[in-house]
Design a protein around this motif. Structure first.
Motif, PDB file in Angstrom:
ATOM      1  N   ASN A 385       0.843  -1.212   0.000  1.00 58.26           N
ATOM      2  CA  ASN A 385       0.000   0.000   0.000  1.00 58.26           C
ATOM      3  C   ASN A 385       0.873   1.255   0.000  1.00 58.26           C
ATOM      4  N   ALA A 386       1.900   1.249   0.879  1.00 54.17           N
ATOM      5  CA  ALA A 386       2.761   2.434   1.009  1.00 54.17           C
ATOM      6  C   ALA A 386       3.375   2.791  -0.342  1.00 54.17           C
ATOM      7  N   LYS A 388       2.343   1.680  -3.286  1.00 54.33           N
ATOM      8  CA  LYS A 388       1.290   1.941  -4.283  1.00 54.33           C
ATOM      9  C   LYS A 388       0.783   3.388  -4.191  1.00 54.33           C
ATOM     10  N   ASP A 413       4.858   6.434   4.887  1.00 51.84           N
ATOM     11  CA  ASP A 413       5.074   6.845   3.485  1.00 51.84           C
ATOM     12  C   ASP A 413       4.790   8.324   3.329  1.00 51.84           C
ATOM     13  N   PRO A 416      -0.571  10.358  -0.152  1.00 54.99           N
ATOM     14  CA  PRO A 416      -1.626  11.378   0.020  1.00 54.99           C
ATOM     15  C   PRO A 416      -2.237  11.422   1.428  1.00 54.99           C
ATOM     16  N   VAL A 418      -4.519   9.628   4.778  1.00 59.87           N
ATOM     17  CA  VAL A 418      -5.888   9.089   4.925  1.00 59.87           C
ATOM     18  C   VAL A 418      -6.688  10.093   5.763  1.00 59.87           C
ATOM     19  N   ILE A 426     -11.017   2.049   7.017  1.00 61.76           N
ATOM     20  CA  ILE A 426     -10.213   1.398   5.963  1.00 61.76           C
ATOM     21  C   ILE A 426      -9.808  -0.024   6.358  1.00 61.76           C
ATOM     22  N   GLN A 432     -12.349   1.078   0.487  1.00 59.90           N
ATOM     23  CA  GLN A 432     -11.235   1.562  -0.322  1.00 59.90           C
ATOM     24  C   GLN A 432     -10.963   3.035  -0.074  1.00 59.90           C
ATOM     25  N   GLY A 433     -11.366   3.498   1.095  1.00 61.18           N
ATOM     26  CA  GLY A 433     -11.079   4.886   1.458  1.00 61.18           C
ATOM     27  C   GLY A 433     -11.662   5.845   0.450  1.00 61.18           C
ATOM     28  N   SER A 434     -11.004   7.027   0.313  1.00 65.11           N
ATOM     29  CA  SER A 434     -11.581   8.051  -0.563  1.00 65.11           C
ATOM     30  C   SER A 434     -10.749   8.270  -1.822  1.00 65.11           C
ATOM     31  N   HIS A 435      -9.733   7.369  -2.035  1.00 66.74           N
ATOM     32  CA  HIS A 435      -8.879   7.586  -3.211  1.00 66.74           C
ATOM     33  C   HIS A 435      -9.572   7.150  -4.490  1.00 66.74           C
ATOM     34  N   THR A 444      -8.286  -4.091  -3.814  1.00 67.30           N
ATOM     35  CA  THR A 444      -9.461  -4.939  -3.578  1.00 67.30           C
ATOM     36  C   THR A 444     -10.216  -4.491  -2.332  1.00 67.30           C
ATOM     37  N   GLY A 447      -6.838  -5.955   1.728  1.00 70.32           N
ATOM     38  CA  GLY A 447      -5.497  -6.068   2.336  1.00 70.32           C
ATOM     39  C   GLY A 447      -5.480  -5.705   3.812  1.00 70.32           C
ATOM     40  N   SER A 472       1.192   8.781   5.530  1.00 71.25           N
ATOM     41  CA  SER A 472       0.531   7.979   6.558  1.00 71.25           C
ATOM     42  C   SER A 472       1.540   7.050   7.224  1.00 71.25           C
TER      43      SER A 472
HETATM   44  P1  ADP Z   1      -6.635  -1.837  -1.309  1.00 72.01           P
HETATM   45  O1  ADP Z   1      -6.472  -3.115  -1.976  1.00 72.01           O
HETATM   46  O2  ADP Z   1      -7.724  -0.978  -1.844  1.00 72.01           O
HETATM   47  O3  ADP Z   1      -5.378  -1.101  -1.081  1.00 72.01           O
HETATM   48  P2  ADP Z   1      -6.556  -2.108   1.501  1.00 72.01           P
HETATM   49  O4  ADP Z   1      -7.419  -2.821   2.463  1.00 72.01           O
HETATM   50  O5  ADP Z   1      -5.116  -2.480   1.504  1.00 72.01           O
HETATM   51  O6  ADP Z   1      -7.204  -2.251   0.105  1.00 72.01           O
HETATM   52  O7  ADP Z   1      -6.670  -0.584   1.773  1.00 72.01           O
HETATM   53  C1  ADP Z   1      -7.944  -0.017   1.931  1.00 72.01           C
HETATM   54  C2  ADP Z   1      -7.900   1.466   1.638  1.00 72.01           C
HETATM   55  O8  ADP Z   1      -7.102   2.129   2.604  1.00 72.01           O
HETATM   56  C3  ADP Z   1      -7.226   1.819   0.324  1.00 72.01           C
HETATM   57  O9  ADP Z   1      -8.145   1.719  -0.750  1.00 72.01           O
HETATM   58  C4  ADP Z   1      -6.818   3.245   0.582  1.00 72.01           C
HETATM   59  O10 ADP Z   1      -7.892   4.133   0.373  1.00 72.01           O
HETATM   60  C5  ADP Z   1      -6.430   3.256   2.028  1.00 72.01           C
HETATM   61  N1  ADP Z   1      -4.973   3.070   2.222  1.00 72.01           N
HETATM   62  C6  ADP Z   1      -4.330   1.957   2.576  1.00 72.01           C
HETATM   63  N2  ADP Z   1      -2.991   2.191   2.688  1.00 72.01           N
HETATM   64  C7  ADP Z   1      -2.811   3.496   2.391  1.00 72.01           C
HETATM   65  C8  ADP Z   1      -1.652   4.350   2.317  1.00 72.01           C
HETATM   66  N3  ADP Z   1      -0.435   3.914   2.597  1.00 72.01           N
HETATM   67  N4  ADP Z   1      -1.853   5.660   2.004  1.00 72.01           N
HETATM   68  C9  ADP Z   1      -3.074   6.114   1.733  1.00 72.01           C
HETATM   69  N5  ADP Z   1      -4.210   5.380   1.783  1.00 72.01           N
HETATM   70  C10 ADP Z   1      -4.084   4.071   2.105  1.00 72.01           C
END
Ligand code: ADP
Length: 480
Positions: A385-386, A388, A413, A416, A418, A426, A432-435, A444, A447, A472
């Motif tokens: 995630n970090a 990505k 990281d 952007p 959270v 999350i 999937q948060g707000s991205h 997905t 994670g 974050s």
């Molecule tokens: P995904 O497969 O969408 O990354 P996760 O469960 O790993 O699913 O993460 C859920 C949501 O949390 C992500 O869609 C994102 O919005 C937020 N998120 C996770 N890790 C980060 C990060 N390092 N920086 C910003 N947002 C994050």
């Protein structure tokens, strides 16, 4: 005793009613006694005292008139005597009818003496009118003696009545004092009983309600263990039985859902692996020469099937975890090699995005009991995630240290960030948060949910700290 809510409340109120009735009955009984005593003082003792005075006065007046008649032989004086005699007899008869037994005895004696006195006076009057000689002195002495006897009796009557009156007044005062003490004691006892009863009844209702409240919270948190054992009151017992049934049903649904995920994942994984393998073989030229365009399409196919396999694997893992069917193999290991492996795996992507990745792992960290494959999975998710979410040229760091005697690993990281309102959500599945954009397409939403499940199964904690626009930090703690 399994009493219904209605019976409990009804019995409680009935008991309070009975207590209050008992106090009122006692008060009425005491008032009745006061009434009797006051009545007896006013209607008997006081009246007898009045009569005693009247009788004494009448007797003395009669005695005076008949003595004057004996000297003057004036019939008018004798008539006056007769009038007073009538009065005396009338008053005496009325006094006897008052009905006080002690006074009655004395008054009967007075009546007897008075008859003798009357006889003497009448006899003397007859002798006087006949102008005969008679023993005047003897008559006078006898009459005086009788009058004195009557006066003494009346005096005794007065003394007796006064004594009886003061005894009754004392009794009245004592009864009032006793009534006051008993009333205060009964009132205090009533109040204590009412409070105790209210507490017992209220507690017998609120306790099972509190248990039901806790159970509702557990259900809301996804824990569907039934086992509520509330028998009384029956209404809440029925509610508890319905709760248990609901929990059973929810568990069944959860199991069905896990089964569905599991079989669907298997169904998907097998053909996907075939697609992936087939695409790889075609890319390797096993199927003959391929053009550049075909190779590009095959590469996309390979990447997408890899992504799909990862999604299916995540789904399978999560459904197993939620059904409590995930098996863990705990071992005594240090975290250092796991972090190094996770970093090594992500390095190609890190280099491709020109991200500066640094790790700071305290070499003296103790080994602890954990499932290395699962913790590696957590590290992969957090690091993945970090990297990505961090833009090209950004920074990612991994720190492992001992904090308060526990192992704390944080992945920071410069992405952007959270928003505060999403910091906990999350970690829920499919969140999937707000991205928006490319990041979500590659994600997905499973994670972090998987990471949370794994860390919880290790008895640890996981959370995120972030400020939008300032990156974050994802932290997990494992107890040593
Ligand atoms: P995904 O497969 O969408 O990354 P996760 O469960 O790993 O699913 O993460 C859920 C949501 O949390 C992500 O869609 C994102 O919005 C937020 N998120 C996770 N890790 C980060 C990060 N390092 N920086 C910003 N947002 C994050």
């Amino acid at each position: 005793m399994r009493l219904s809510l209605f019976s409990r409340l009804a019995l409680g109120y009935l008991a309070i009613f009975l207590l209050v009735t008992a106090v009122s009955a006692y008060a009425v009984f005491q008032l009745h006694r006061f009434d009797e005593l006051t009545d007896s003082v006013l209607k008997v003792d006081n009246r007898i005292l009045d009569y005693e005075k009247i009788l004494a006065d009448l007797l003395l007046s009669q005695s005076r008139y008949e003595q004057k008649f004996a000297i003057s032989r004036d019939e008018a004086l004798y008539n006056e005597f007769l009038r007073l005699r009538r009065d005396f007899n009338l008053q005496l008869a009325t006094a006897i009818t008052i009905g006080d037994s002690a006074a009655g005895t004395i008054l009967s004696k007075v009546q007897q003496d008075y008859r003798n006195y009357e006889e003497l006076v009448v006899k003397e009057a007859a002798l006087l009118r006949a102008k005969k000689r008679y023993p005047e002195a003897q008559f006078k002495q006898e009459k005086d003696e009788i009058v004195d006897r009557i006066l003494v009796s009346l005096e005794k009557l007065r003394a007796d009545q006064q004594h009886a009156m003061s005894t009754k007044v004392r009794e009245l005062a004592e009864a009032a004092e006793h009534a006051r003490e008993v009333s205060v004691s009964i009132t205090v006892a009533c109040l204590i009983s009412i409070v105790a009863m209210s507490l017992i009844v209220t507690r017998s209702i609120t306790r099972p309600i509190a248990i039901l409240k806790t159970k509702t919270r557990e259900i809301a948190q996804g824990r569907f263990e039934g086992g509520l054992n509330i028998k009384s009151p029956p209404e809440l017992g029925e509610l508890a039985a319905a709760f248990n049934l609901m929990c059973e049903r929810l568990k069944e649904l959860e199991r069905m859902k896990a089964d569905f995920f599991s079989s669907m994942s298997h169904e998907l994984r097998t053909p996907l692996t075939s697609i992936k393998e087939g695409t790889g073989l075609l890319l390797d030229g096993v199927g003959g020469q391929t053009t550049d365009k075909q190779r590009k399409l095959l590469a996309i196919l390979a990447e997408e099937s890899n992504r799909l396999i990862a999604v299916v694997n995540s789904l399978l893992d999560l459904s197993k975890m939620e059904a409590g069917m995930m098996s863990y193999e705990f071992d005594l290991v240090t975290i250092d090699p796991l972090i190094r492996r996770a970093i090594a795996e992500i390095t190609p992507l890190v280099e491709a995005k020109q991200i500066e990745l640094e790790s700071n792992v305290n070499p003296s960290l103790p080994a602890l009991r954990l499932d290395p494959e699962r913790i590696l999975q957590v590290l992969r998710n957090l690091l993945g995630n970090a990297v990505k979410f961090t833009p090209k040229g950004g920074r990612v760091s991994v720190v492992a240290a001992s904090v308060n005697g526990n192992l704390q690993v944080s992945v920071t990281d410069s992405g952007p960030g959270v928003p505060a309102e999403s910091l906990t959500t999350i970690f829920e599945k499919f969140s999937q948060g707000s991205h928006k954009g490319a990041h979500t397409r590659n994600g997905t939403g499973l994670g972090l949910a998987i990471a949370k499940n794994i860390i919880k199964s290790h008895g640890g904690e996981i959370w995120a700290e972030s400020q939008v626009g300032r990156g974050s930090t994802f932290v997990f703690v494992l107890r040593c």
